[in-house]
Structures are given as C-alpha cells and as structure tokens.
Design an enzyme around this catalytic site. Structure first.
Site, PDB file in Angstrom:
ATOM      1  N   SER A  67      84.269  26.289  55.682  1.00 40.98           N
ATOM      2  CA  SER A  67      84.089  27.722  55.896  1.00 40.98           C
ATOM      3  C   SER A  67      83.256  28.012  57.132  1.00 40.98           C
ATOM      4  O   SER A  67      83.082  29.178  57.496  1.00 40.98           O
ATOM      5  CB  SER A  67      83.411  28.346  54.676  1.00 40.98           C
ATOM      6  N   HIS A  81      90.951  27.692  55.442  1.00 43.07           N
ATOM      7  CA  HIS A  81      89.786  28.037  54.628  1.00 43.07           C
ATOM      8  C   HIS A  81      90.153  28.941  53.455  1.00 43.07           C
ATOM      9  O   HIS A  81      90.538  30.090  53.642  1.00 43.07           O
ATOM     10  CB  HIS A  81      88.719  28.715  55.501  1.00 43.07           C
TER      11      HIS A  81
END
Length: 298
Positions: free
Chosen positions: A121, A142
């Site tokens: 992330s 992500h």
C-alpha cells in the site's frame, strides 16, 4: 482473461488469504503460499468460517463457496506453486528488503511470462522491480482491507512497467469484482491511503495536543462526516503494526520526517497492542473481535 488462469498469492495473513479467496470466488485457480503450515491452517479455518457466515446470511450460495474452495490450494512449496502461475501477488510485510528478496526468488521460480505484482500500500514497485529480470512485468496491485468487503483496487506501474502488464492486471482486478483506480504516477501511499493518512495525521495531532479524546474524534468522524468508523477504530482494524510500518516505509522512501509515525502510534506499537488482532489497541476487544471499552492506558 485467457492469459491469466492461475493466481498465486504470497502470504496467508488477513490480506493475502482474502485476496486468494476473492480470486477463487471469481473463478480463478488460486494458490496461497506461506512459510508456515500453521499460518496456512489458520488462514483456511478463518476463511471457511467467514464463508459459512456469508452463506447463512444469504450473501453467497453454498455451491459457489464449495466451488471456490475446490479452486483454492494452500501450500508451503513456493517453487512448485509459482512454477505454473500466470501472476503472483506478493502480500508480505511492509519492508522493502523483504519484498525485494521475495521478488528475486519469484523471478527465478516463475515462468518467463508471469506478472509479479505487489500488494504493498506504500512501497512503489520501482523500488522492487530491479530485484528481478522482468521489470516490465512488475507493478503494484493494491487491495483494501478487508478484501472480501472492500471493492477498491489501486493499480500502479513504474516507468518501466509495460502497458500490456497494466492492462492484464486491470482486467484481472475487474474480473475479481474490483473497482479499479489507475494511479498514473508513482507516489508512496498512492491515492486512497494518502487521503486516509491526511485524516489520521490530523486525528492523532488533535489527540496528542489534548483537543479531544480519541473516542470523541472517532465519534466526530462517524457522526459528523458519516464515515463507517473513526480513524482510531480503523487503525485497530487494519493493525497498528501495519499502520506503523507503512509510515516507516514511506520515510525510508522520502526521507521526509513528516512521514514518520506519530508519537502516540509509536507508543502503541512498542506496547505490542496492535488492535483487534491482539485484543487491544486504542480499544479492547473480546474473543469474538467485538469492540469494548477504550484502552485505559491511552
């Protein structure tokens, strides 16, 4: 999706196991890999429990769940799993050196045409791609926690990522039922987490400077902003250790001291109270994961 039929996920934690489950539910042959048999067993147990609840509540059919588990394997044999995969999604700890080491291994084990994606992330793929001999096939994919609920997926390439790779990952994400966010240029934290971090940074500042308790700040986010949960509750859900390591990883990439974890987050991290998964974070949690009273130590 003729080009991608087998998805491999590295890491059986909350993120990795749920990414694997979503892939299997979406019709892909899927393998979840971990170093620990115990971790894999715990992940499968948790997923089966979660799917049972979904069936009971009418969110899924038993037939769909049974078919998904028929497509889902759990193994400690990374080399065997990766040898015949079309894409690997790495979901390990937010540590650049660990991720570089994993991607180097995967590069040696995976077929030449396989895509190597990281679920990071915060760590951009340009920091990882040169650990492989296929930088054009490396990117960020992500997902958001909890993956079985949150539909967003950020796709981010680096300057050397091919358009073919990005298109394939985009198509895969949409086939997995994701709402795709294409990030045009690399930036640590991408889009959603940078928005979230701005809110969390201000919340921690208000708390640390004594303007309001963390409970009241959470109430403000829920009641005034209509957020489903407050920033401190969200830290507990995601894991204070995860939030802490993300801030440290961003500092390693930017050198900007404003990226470092807030003092209150540092104290919480050092106590080993990481939130819901440890039973105590900003709040206390029972054995069923239900939130109780605020942590009296903070």
């Amino acid at each position: 999706m003729a080009d991608i039929s087998h998805v491999t996920v590295i890491g059986s934690g909350t993120m990795g196991s749920q990414i694997g489950m979503v892939a299997a539910l979406s019709g892909f042959r899927t393998t979840v890999v971990d170093l620990s048999e115990d971790a894999l067993a715990a992940a499968e147990k948790q997923l089966r429990s979660r799917m049972e609840r979904d069936v009971e509540k009418g969110r899924r059919t038993q037939g769909d769940v049974d078919a998904a588990f028929d497509r889902l394997d759990f193994t400690t044999d990374q080399a065997a799993a990766v040898a015949e995969t079309d894409i690997v999604i790495e979901a390990a700890v937010e540590n650049i050196e660990i991720k570089r080491s994993i991607l180097a291994e995967l590069d040696a084990q995976a077929p030449e045409g396989a895509i190597l994606a990281t679920n990071s992330s915060n760590i951009v793929s340009s920091r990882l791609a040169d650990a492989t001999n296929r930088p054009e096939k490396v990117c960020n994919m992500h997902f958001f926690n909890p993956v079985l609920v949150m539909k967003a997926c950020e796709i981010v390439g680096h300057e050397g990522t091919s358009e073919e790779t990005l298109a394939a990952v985009d198509t895969l994400a949409r086939a997995m039922g994701r709402d795709v966010i294409r990030v045009r240029r690399e930036i640590p934290g991408f889009v959603a987490n940078r928005l979230l971090n701005a809110l969390r940074t201000e919340a921690l500042k208000l708390y640390e400077e004594g303007y309001a308790s963390f409970e009241d700040i959470d109430t403000a986010a829920r009641s005034a902003l209509r957020h489903p949960m407050g920033p401190f509750e969200l830290m507990d859900l995601v894991g204070i250790d995860v939030a802490y390591l993300i801030r440290k990883a961003e500092y390693e990439q930017t050198g900007d001291e404003s990226s470092l974890p807030a003092a209150a987050m540092e104290r919480m991290y050092n106590t080993g109270n990481y939130g819901k998964k440890t039973g105590k974070g900003w709040y206390e949690y029972d054995d069923q994961g239900r939130k109780g009273r605020p942590n009296p130590d903070f």
